[in-house]
Design a protein around this motif. Structure first.
Motif, PDB file in Angstrom:
ATOM      1  N   ASP A  31      59.490 -17.238  51.335  1.00 28.92           N
ATOM      2  CA  ASP A  31      58.584 -18.034  52.157  1.00 28.92           C
ATOM      3  C   ASP A  31      57.419 -18.513  51.290  1.00 28.92           C
ATOM      4  N   ALA A  32      57.506 -19.766  50.886  1.00 23.39           N
ATOM      5  CA  ALA A  32      56.513 -20.290  49.942  1.00 23.39           C
ATOM      6  C   ALA A  32      55.095 -20.279  50.518  1.00 23.39           C
ATOM      7  N   MET A  33      54.970 -20.216  51.838  1.00 23.54           N
ATOM      8  CA  MET A  33      53.623 -20.190  52.420  1.00 23.54           C
ATOM      9  C   MET A  33      52.875 -18.917  52.019  1.00 23.54           C
ATOM     10  N   GLU A  34      53.631 -17.910  51.583  1.00 21.97           N
ATOM     11  CA  GLU A  34      52.959 -16.677  51.135  1.00 21.97           C
ATOM     12  C   GLU A  34      52.132 -16.885  49.869  1.00 21.97           C
ATOM     13  N   LEU A  35      52.377 -17.982  49.191  1.00 22.55           N
ATOM     14  CA  LEU A  35      51.562 -18.274  48.009  1.00 22.55           C
ATOM     15  C   LEU A  35      50.073 -18.354  48.372  1.00 22.55           C
ATOM     16  N   LYS A  36      49.842 -18.644  49.614  1.00 24.21           N
ATOM     17  CA  LYS A  36      48.467 -18.738  50.133  1.00 24.21           C
ATOM     18  C   LYS A  36      47.671 -17.452  49.841  1.00 24.21           C
ATOM     19  N   LYS A  37      48.394 -16.342  49.784  1.00 30.19           N
ATOM     20  CA  LYS A  37      47.715 -15.068  49.522  1.00 30.19           C
ATOM     21  C   LYS A  37      46.999 -15.062  48.174  1.00 30.19           C
ATOM     22  N   LEU A  38      47.411 -15.988  47.301  1.00 35.72           N
ATOM     23  CA  LEU A  38      46.769 -16.045  45.990  1.00 35.72           C
ATOM     24  C   LEU A  38      45.307 -16.444  46.086  1.00 35.72           C
ATOM     25  N   GLU A  39      44.937 -17.032  47.211  1.00 33.97           N
ATOM     26  CA  GLU A  39      43.526 -17.414  47.405  1.00 33.97           C
ATOM     27  C   GLU A  39      42.609 -16.201  47.257  1.00 33.97           C
ATOM     28  N   ASP A  40      43.153 -15.016  47.512  1.00 29.99           N
ATOM     29  CA  ASP A  40      42.330 -13.804  47.363  1.00 29.99           C
ATOM     30  C   ASP A  40      41.888 -13.573  45.928  1.00 29.99           C
ATOM     31  N   TYR A  41      42.533 -14.259  44.990  1.00 29.11           N
ATOM     32  CA  TYR A  41      42.254 -13.967  43.579  1.00 29.11           C
ATOM     33  C   TYR A  41      41.424 -15.044  42.895  1.00 29.11           C
ATOM     34  N   VAL A  42      40.896 -15.985  43.674  1.00 31.00           N
ATOM     35  CA  VAL A  42      40.187 -17.094  43.022  1.00 31.00           C
ATOM     36  C   VAL A  42      38.941 -16.640  42.270  1.00 31.00           C
ATOM     37  N   ASP A  43      38.428 -15.468  42.629  1.00 38.94           N
ATOM     38  CA  ASP A  43      37.260 -14.984  41.886  1.00 38.94           C
ATOM     39  C   ASP A  43      37.595 -13.792  41.002  1.00 38.94           C
ATOM     40  N   ASP A  44      38.857 -13.538  40.839  1.00 40.77           N
ATOM     41  CA  ASP A  44      39.289 -12.414  40.011  1.00 40.77           C
ATOM     42  C   ASP A  44      39.450 -12.900  38.569  1.00 40.77           C
ATOM     43  N   GLU A  45      38.444 -12.581  37.755  1.00 42.41           N
ATOM     44  CA  GLU A  45      38.424 -13.124  36.387  1.00 42.41           C
ATOM     45  C   GLU A  45      39.651 -12.728  35.587  1.00 42.41           C
ATOM     46  N   ASP A  46      40.082 -11.483  35.773  1.00 38.68           N
ATOM     47  CA  ASP A  46      41.253 -11.038  35.010  1.00 38.68           C
ATOM     48  C   ASP A  46      42.475 -11.877  35.361  1.00 38.68           C
ATOM     49  N   PHE A  47      42.580 -12.127  36.650  1.00 39.72           N
ATOM     50  CA  PHE A  47      43.729 -12.924  37.089  1.00 39.72           C
ATOM     51  C   PHE A  47      43.657 -14.345  36.517  1.00 39.72           C
ATOM     52  N   LEU A  48      42.476 -14.925  36.574  1.00 44.22           N
ATOM     53  CA  LEU A  48      42.321 -16.291  36.063  1.00 44.22           C
ATOM     54  C   LEU A  48      42.624 -16.354  34.566  1.00 44.22           C
TER      55      LEU A  48
END
Ligand code: F58
Length: 808
Positions: free
Chosen positions: A493-510
């Motif tokens: 379910d590609a809509m689950e990609l939305k969960k990535l919004e939780d990481y927009v301020d996660d420097e390590d992730f970026l």
């Protein structure tokens, strides 16, 4: 997941056995060619078994079947896709390493099946994958061209076309089904006869061709469902072989009939200049329509008997653009001439079964056939079309004050031509565009009169792409990173990609995103070095425009930007740019001179810029030859800027914009096609929009007040200079000047508004690359793009078709 092997050991045992059975040799003694074919055979056997189980189930449950008629299915390579969908990609990759080879080594042995031109063909391939995923009993119906889209080579900057002999070795995924072959008749005479007091029609004489189907399994993600793509090959009936001629030693004559029959499925879209090419294209269209309809009805009859009223309940026929427009008339013909139905009964069934998608607003792309070509080739079908046209005219509301205009615009037969788009609309219960703006333009401009007559038919289905191929497969490092945070649910379910919004301020992730992009850029840089010899810097911005070459897509605008930057770097000591690699790839139709000249211009600019040490550390230009599904996957995953710069109103949707968005590239685009929806979903702050809007383009063109010379004169230093450089010696070193491009801009008044949008485009590019300096902020933008790209999964698109059009 459907476990098709117990474990790795089981896989290795069975794989070794298959290699032995296929080649008579041990695995170790085989080259990668044999190894690939055995692996493919092993997987294909499983897929076929599941497919036949599915068939039984569909038969037993009476599930509605959807048939997608498309002259193009640009499927590309399938091995990796099958492994992913069966959930065994990592296992197989490990096993192969253990056995002393790699998946990559075998994968490249697979022909990249290019049975399509561009977006339209690739969309059909994405739909196959997504329909299987959504559990729809979905069958592609197309042509098995012996030669796919030409291979492109670049010689002295010019595109050179070579035959794509993709079937040179066997194609491991297909199975030939001679028992289901269908006889298709061309020419002959339509004659009437009396039967039970009714006038009936049949065709006497004519050329009889055999359409032989080949089935290719389509595996759903999860491996539980396997659908089919059925492609048709034209073959002669035995009686086309001239034994007498053969015995005389005249082999050419003996085989003449055979050659004529086989020509029908020899090549994708033969150049349509000249009557000869035209007839061949029309024969292709009829062959796959007639064969497809015949096989649909055969299946229906077997399952439901001859109660044809039930057809729309169990069958949906979708026509991808106008190429299958004869589906309606052919279904009418069979129902009336072979099954004995009356016109009204048959018409009711046809219009409830058939639906239609339009993919273009370009008037020159709306198919029309001269009646003088059509009628002798398909006499009975022409009669039926004539009657459809007559009845449609009769139904016209003549009280409408604008009926004359309407009458002309909606006519199926007009000016000695059969208009396939109008025929498609009249025969269909649903007509859709492929992005919101495109559908709006269809309703208000291109098919305005039809929309007024039957507004309920019109609807929008914004395109989508399969995120499993274009993100999961194409971009393993990013996919791994995504999965490490949000699990594997996004594959389903590609809509689950939305969960990535939780990481927009996660420097390590970026930063991890940046590292993954870097890895992909290095991979692409290696590919560029191998294919072109050009060395590019993976730390430069990768600015990408990859798609078919067409004037309205404005690759010319992009290369003008590069020329301008180059000029300024040379002349203005204060001017700096962020180091950038400008990447182009795509093919131009063989007979499309202007588009081919733009390719030559890009290569000529590349030739000059890349060898100029004064600018080399800042800009490079690369044209990657032979754009196709396999190298597209390398390019999308490495891209940082997604160039979507068509003249507003011209690009129906675009789909590379979606693939690039998924991979975290930032759209630099006009408000055209699906760019608008991308901007809305990603957020205006996470894309870069420039240029005239569609209403502005229409108004400007209507006003008659656009003059390209005004643009030239208003900025002789930069824009005017670029225009002049088309015909001076600046870029002529490789293979001469570009007079025809200059003529298009200046004498033809720049139909695609390249000069008009130039400044806002270059400025937007400068602002965007400026933003690249802040790694965290840039990757945050990229993340917003990926996180909101779920809407552009073709799973969503196909569900909308299913629920709102096919009711399957
Ligand atoms: C494309 N059409 C549209 N046509 O240009 C693009 O905007 C859209 O996203 C895509 O369809 C899918 O809807 C397209 O690819 C062709 O390739 C024609 C096929 C027949 C010959 C002429 C080109």
């Amino acid at each position: 997941m459907n476990q098709i092997f117990k474990d790795k050991q089981d896989f290795i045992t069975q794989y070794r056995a298959m290699v032995r059975a296929n080649t008579g040799k041990e695995f170790e003694l085989c080259g990668s060619h044999d190894r690939f074919y055995a692996l493919a055979e092993l997987i294909a056997t499983r897929a076929r078994r599941i497919a036949s189980e599915n068939e039984l189930e569909i038969e037993n449950t009476g599930q509605k079947r959807v048939y997608y008629f498309s002259l193009e299915f640009l499927i590309g390579r399938l091995l990796d896709n099958y492994l992913l969908n069966f959930g065994i990609r990592d296992m197989v990759s490990d096993a192969l390493k253990e056995m002393g080879t790699t998946l990559e080594e075998l994968e490249i042995r697979e022909p990249d099946a290019a049975l399509g031109n561009g977006g339209l063909g690739r969309l059909a391939a994405c739909f196959l994958a997504s329909a299987a995923h959504e559990g729809i009993a979905f069958y592609g119906n197309g042509m098995r061209y012996e030669y796919g889209l030409f291979k492109q080579e670049i010689v002295d900057g010019r595109q050179v076309e070579l035959a794509d002999n993709w079937l040179k070795h066997d194609y491991p995924w297909e199975s030939r089904r001679p028992e289901s072959a269908v006889e298709v008749v061309f020419g002959g005479t339509s004659v009437s006869y009396e039967k039970d007091g009714r006038t009936m029609w049949r065709i006497d004489g004519g050329q009889k061709i055999l359409a032989v189907p080949y089935d290719i399994p389509v595996v759903a993600y999860g491996g539980k469902l396997v659908n089919k793509l059925r492609v048709w090959k034209a073959e002669p009936n035995e009686d086309l072989f001239d034994l007498d001629a053969f015995n005389r030693g005249d082999y050419a004559q003996a085989n003449a009939g055979r050659a004529e029959a086989e020509a029908i499925s020899t090549i994708l879209y033969p150049a349509d200049a000249g009557e000869h090419g035209k007839i061949l294209r029309l024969k292709q269209e009829y062959l796959f329509v007639a064969a497809g309809i015949n096989s649909i009805l055969r299946t229906f009859r077997k399952e439901h008997g001859s109660d044809w009223k039930l057809l729309p309940e169990y069958v949906a026929i979708h026509t991808n653009d106008t190429h299958p427009a004869m589906c309606g008339p052919e279904l009418m013909r069979v129902l009336m001439d072979e099954e004995g139905l009356e016109w009204d009964e048959a018409w009711d069934i046809v219009t409830k079964t058939v639906s239609f998608t339009n993919h273009t607003v370009l008037p020159e792309a709306l198919e029309k056939w001269p009646i003088t070509t059509f009628k002798p080739l398909l006499p009975r079908l022409y009669q039926i079309i004539d009657e459809i046209a007559r009845r449609f005219r009769e139904s016209f509301p003549s009280d409408n004050p604008e009926w004359r205009e309407m009458f002309q615009k909606t006519a199926i037969l007009w000016d000695g031509e059969v208009r396939m788009a109008n025929l498609s609309i009249v025969c269909s219960h649903s007509v859709n565009g492929v992005a919101e703006l495109h559908t709006k333009i269809l309703k208000e401009q291109v098919f305005k009169e039809f929309y007024e007559l039957t507004p309920e038919k019109f609807n929008n289905k914004t395109n989508g792409v399969t995120h499993r191929r274009f993100l999961a497969e194409a971009n393993p490092s990013y996919s791994k990173l995504i999965t490490s945070k949000i699990g594997t649910g996004w594959l389903d379910d590609a809509m689950e990609l939305k969960k990535l919004e939780d990481y927009v301020d996660d420097e390590d992730f970026l930063l991890a995103m940046a590292a993954s992009k870097r890895e992909n850029k290095e991979r692409l840089a290696r590919y560029i070095k191998e294919t072109t010899g050009i060395v590019v810097d993976p730390s430069s911005v990768f600015d990408v425009q990859v798609k078919r070459f067409h004037a309205y897509k404005r690759q010319l605008l992009n290369i003008f930007k590069v020329m301008d930057i180059y000029n300024r770097l040379l002349d203005d000591p204060d001017f700096t740019v962020r180091p950038t690699t400008f990447i182009f790839s795509g093919k131009a139709a063989q007979s499309y001179y202007f588009a081919k000249e733009v390719i030559r211009l890009i290569n000529s600019v590349a030739d000059v810029v890349n060898s100029d040490e004064r600018v080399n550390d800042r800009i490079k230009v690369v044209f990657i030859p032979n754009f196709r599904v396999s190298n597209a996957q390398l390019i999308y995953s490495a891209a940082e800027i997604s160039e979507q710069i068509s003249t507003a109103g011209q690009e129906a949707s675009g789909t590379s914009n979606m693939k690039l968005m998924m991979n975290g590239a930032i759209t630099l685009g006009t408000l055209d096609g699906a760019n608008i929806e991308i901007a809305d979903l990603a957020g205006r702050e996470n894309v870069k929009i420039f240029g005239l809007t569609e209403p502005e383009v229409v108004a400007l063109q209507k006003s008659g007040h656009y003059f390209s010379w005004d643009e030239y004169n208003a900025d002789r230093d930069r824009l005017g200079r670029c225009v002049d450089e088309l015909t001076d010696s600046t870029f002529s070193r490789l293979s001469g000047t570009f007079d025809s491009i200059r003529r298009e801009l200046m004498d033809n008044n720049d139909h695609d508004l390249v000069l008009k949008d130039f400044h806002s485009y270059v400025q937007a590019w400068e602002e965007l690359t400026e933003a690249y300096g802040d790694t965290l902020a840039w990757n945050r933008m990229a993340l917003h793009n990926t996180a909101n790209s779920g809407h552009f999964s073709s799973d969503r698109t196909i569900r909308e078709y299913r629920d709102e059009i096919w009711h399957a």
